[in-house]
Design a protein around this motif. Structure first.
Motif, mmCIF file in Angstrom:
data_model
loop_
_atom_site.group_PDB
_atom_site.id
_atom_site.type_symbol
_atom_site.label_atom_id
_atom_site.label_comp_id
_atom_site.label_asym_id
_atom_site.label_seq_id
_atom_site.Cartn_x
_atom_site.Cartn_y
_atom_site.Cartn_z
ATOM 1 N N LEU A 1 -38.422 -27.249 47.644
ATOM 2 C CA LEU A 1 -39.070 -26.226 46.821
ATOM 3 C C LEU A 1 -38.099 -25.543 45.867
ATOM 4 O O LEU A 1 -38.469 -25.187 44.748
ATOM 5 N N TYR A 2 -36.868 -25.373 46.290
ATOM 6 C CA TYR A 2 -35.880 -24.717 45.435
ATOM 7 C C TYR A 2 -35.491 -25.618 44.261
ATOM 8 O O TYR A 2 -35.302 -25.144 43.143
ATOM 9 N N GLU A 3 -35.388 -26.916 44.505
ATOM 10 C CA GLU A 3 -35.110 -27.844 43.405
ATOM 11 C C GLU A 3 -36.286 -27.907 42.442
ATOM 12 O O GLU A 3 -36.090 -27.998 41.228
ATOM 13 N N LEU A 4 -37.502 -27.863 42.971
ATOM 14 C CA LEU A 4 -38.678 -27.859 42.106
ATOM 15 C C LEU A 4 -38.693 -26.595 41.249
ATOM 16 O O LEU A 4 -38.973 -26.652 40.050
ATOM 17 N N GLU A 5 -38.351 -25.466 41.844
ATOM 18 C CA GLU A 5 -38.280 -24.216 41.088
ATOM 19 C C GLU A 5 -37.227 -24.307 39.979
ATOM 20 O O GLU A 5 -37.460 -23.889 38.844
ATOM 21 N N GLN A 6 -36.066 -24.885 40.284
ATOM 22 C CA GLN A 6 -35.016 -25.057 39.271
ATOM 23 C C GLN A 6 -35.492 -25.966 38.141
ATOM 24 O O GLN A 6 -35.216 -25.702 36.967
ATOM 25 N N LEU A 7 -36.196 -27.040 38.494
ATOM 26 C CA LEU A 7 -36.715 -27.956 37.480
ATOM 27 C C LEU A 7 -37.703 -27.230 36.567
ATOM 28 O O LEU A 7 -37.627 -27.344 35.337
ATOM 29 N N CYS A 8 -38.609 -26.469 37.153
ATOM 30 C CA CYS A 8 -39.588 -25.717 36.359
ATOM 31 C C CYS A 8 -38.901 -24.654 35.500
ATOM 32 O O CYS A 8 -39.284 -24.441 34.348
ATOM 33 N N ASP A 9 -37.877 -24.010 36.043
ATOM 34 C CA ASP A 9 -37.093 -23.036 35.269
ATOM 35 C C ASP A 9 -36.432 -23.701 34.063
ATOM 36 O O ASP A 9 -36.335 -23.106 32.991
ATOM 37 N N SER A 10 -35.985 -24.949 34.234
ATOM 38 C CA SER A 10 -35.252 -25.636 33.165
ATOM 39 C C SER A 10 -36.111 -25.862 31.923
ATOM 40 O O SER A 10 -35.579 -26.038 30.835
ATOM 41 N N VAL A 11 -37.435 -25.856 32.086
ATOM 42 C CA VAL A 11 -38.328 -26.027 30.935
ATOM 43 C C VAL A 11 -39.017 -24.722 30.547
ATOM 44 O O VAL A 11 -39.911 -24.712 29.703
ATOM 45 N N GLY A 12 -38.612 -23.619 31.184
ATOM 46 C CA GLY A 12 -39.118 -22.310 30.793
ATOM 47 C C GLY A 12 -40.448 -21.903 31.394
ATOM 48 O O GLY A 12 -41.099 -20.990 30.888
ATOM 49 N N TRP A 13 -40.859 -22.555 32.477
ATOM 50 C CA TRP A 13 -42.113 -22.165 33.111
ATOM 51 C C TRP A 13 -41.953 -20.838 33.835
ATOM 52 O O TRP A 13 -40.870 -20.503 34.325
ATOM 53 N N VAL A 14 -43.042 -20.114 33.952
ATOM 54 C CA VAL A 14 -43.065 -18.847 34.676
ATOM 55 C C VAL A 14 -42.838 -19.125 36.160
ATOM 56 O O VAL A 14 -43.388 -20.081 36.714
ATOM 57 N N LYS A 15 -42.024 -18.288 36.791
ATOM 58 C CA LYS A 15 -41.773 -18.448 38.231
ATOM 59 C C LYS A 15 -43.062 -18.220 39.013
ATOM 60 O O LYS A 15 -43.842 -17.340 38.702
ATOM 61 N N ARG A 16 -43.234 -19.049 40.038
ATOM 62 C CA ARG A 16 -44.376 -18.913 40.927
ATOM 63 C C ARG A 16 -43.852 -18.665 42.336
ATOM 64 O O ARG A 16 -42.789 -19.185 42.695
ATOM 65 N N PRO A 17 -44.585 -17.912 43.137
ATOM 66 C CA PRO A 17 -44.131 -17.665 44.515
ATOM 67 C C PRO A 17 -44.003 -18.983 45.286
ATOM 68 O O PRO A 17 -44.934 -19.790 45.307
ATOM 69 N N LEU A 18 -42.843 -19.198 45.908
ATOM 70 C CA LEU A 18 -42.602 -20.450 46.631
ATOM 71 C C LEU A 18 -43.618 -20.673 47.748
ATOM 72 O O LEU A 18 -43.983 -21.814 48.035
ATOM 73 N N LYS A 19 -44.078 -19.602 48.353
ATOM 74 C CA LYS A 19 -45.082 -19.723 49.417
ATOM 75 C C LYS A 19 -46.351 -20.389 48.875
ATOM 76 O O LYS A 19 -46.924 -21.270 49.512
ATOM 77 N N LYS A 20 -46.764 -19.998 47.673
ATOM 78 C CA LYS A 20 -47.962 -20.588 47.069
ATOM 79 C C LYS A 20 -47.693 -22.005 46.563
ATOM 80 O O LYS A 20 -48.563 -22.870 46.633
ATOM 81 N N VAL A 21 -46.500 -22.251 46.058
ATOM 82 C CA VAL A 21 -46.143 -23.604 45.623
ATOM 83 C C VAL A 21 -46.201 -24.550 46.821
ATOM 84 O O VAL A 21 -46.730 -25.660 46.727
ATOM 85 N N LYS A 22 -45.686 -24.107 47.953
ATOM 86 C CA LYS A 22 -45.710 -24.922 49.176
ATOM 87 C C LYS A 22 -47.147 -25.259 49.573
ATOM 88 O O LYS A 22 -47.449 -26.406 49.936
ATOM 89 N N ILE A 23 -48.042 -24.291 49.477
ATOM 90 C CA ILE A 23 -49.459 -24.522 49.796
ATOM 91 C C ILE A 23 -50.062 -25.519 48.811
ATOM 92 O O ILE A 23 -50.790 -26.435 49.206
ATOM 93 N N ALA A 24 -49.754 -25.346 47.517
ATOM 94 C CA ALA A 24 -50.286 -26.260 46.494
ATOM 95 C C ALA A 24 -49.816 -27.693 46.750
ATOM 96 O O ALA A 24 -50.601 -28.640 46.639
ATOM 97 N N LEU A 25 -48.554 -27.862 47.107
ATOM 98 C CA LEU A 25 -48.038 -29.200 47.392
ATOM 99 C C LEU A 25 -48.713 -29.797 48.621
ATOM 100 O O LEU A 25 -49.057 -30.981 48.638
ATOM 101 N N LYS A 26 -48.905 -28.976 49.627
ATOM 102 C CA LYS A 26 -49.544 -29.446 50.862
ATOM 103 C C LYS A 26 -50.951 -29.973 50.586
ATOM 104 O O LYS A 26 -51.388 -30.946 51.197
#
Length: 174
Positions: free
Chosen positions: A49-74
């Motif tokens: 999840l932290y690498e995914l957050e870094q990747l999204c940051d690299s293109v300027g996407w708005v930060k999303r709560p990791l807890k919700k990202v984990k649910i979305a991936l699941k």
């Protein structure tokens, strides 16, 4: 459909994909200074999840709560990632996912390629793999949401903007 359901049922979304890394194929071209022979396609749901957050940051996407990202991936039906792998480390350089009703429809989400790897055809690779897997699952309608500056990219892949005048509608809490 049962194949993909079974395939992903035993996968987990965790802190690292290192142990579950599966090479599907090797992209064997060299562009400028980037060695694509070290970039692999993976369909594991075990994404750091932290690498995914870094990747999204690299293109300027708005930060999303990791807890919700984990649910979305699941709850994603298919996850495709591009991993740059060398002797000592791995790095997430591309990602996309799809959700589906497992009968008729799917939506592609979060298509992202690290800026250092954009323009090399890797977005097409990720999209073709997602579409291929969705079509193998007999999904007939694939949708996505796109920023205006990338609509031409998706058009080249066969996506149609507002087919037959259909418009997306959104509801947001007030």
């Amino acid at each position: 459909m049962i194949f993909w359901k079974t395939f992903f049922q035993n996968s987990t979304v965790g802190e690292s994909y290192e142990n579950n890394f599966k090479k599907l194929f090797l992209l064997d071209k060299t562009f400028d200074k980037i060695e694509l022979k070290d970039v692999y396609l993976s369909n594991t749901k075990n994404i750091n999840l932290y690498e995914l957050e870094q990747l999204c940051d690299s293109v300027g996407w708005v930060k999303r709560p990791l807890k919700k990202v984990k649910i979305a991936l699941k709850h994603s039906s298919i996850i495709i990632s591009l991993i740059q792998k060398n002797d000592s480390s791995t790095r997430l350089v591309g990602f996309a996912r799809a959700t589906s009703d497992n009968g008729f429809n799917a939506t592609i989400w979060d298509v992202v390629i690290h800026p250092d790897f954009q323009g090399l055809g890797l977005g097409k690779v990720v999209m073709h793999q997602l579409i291929k897997q969705l079509r193998q699952a007999e999904i007939s309608t694939i949708t996505l949401f796109a920023e205006p500056d990338v609509i031409s990219f998706y058009r080249k892949l066969g996506f149609i903007k507002d087919p037959d005048g259909v418009k997306g509608m959104f509801w947001y809490p007030r």
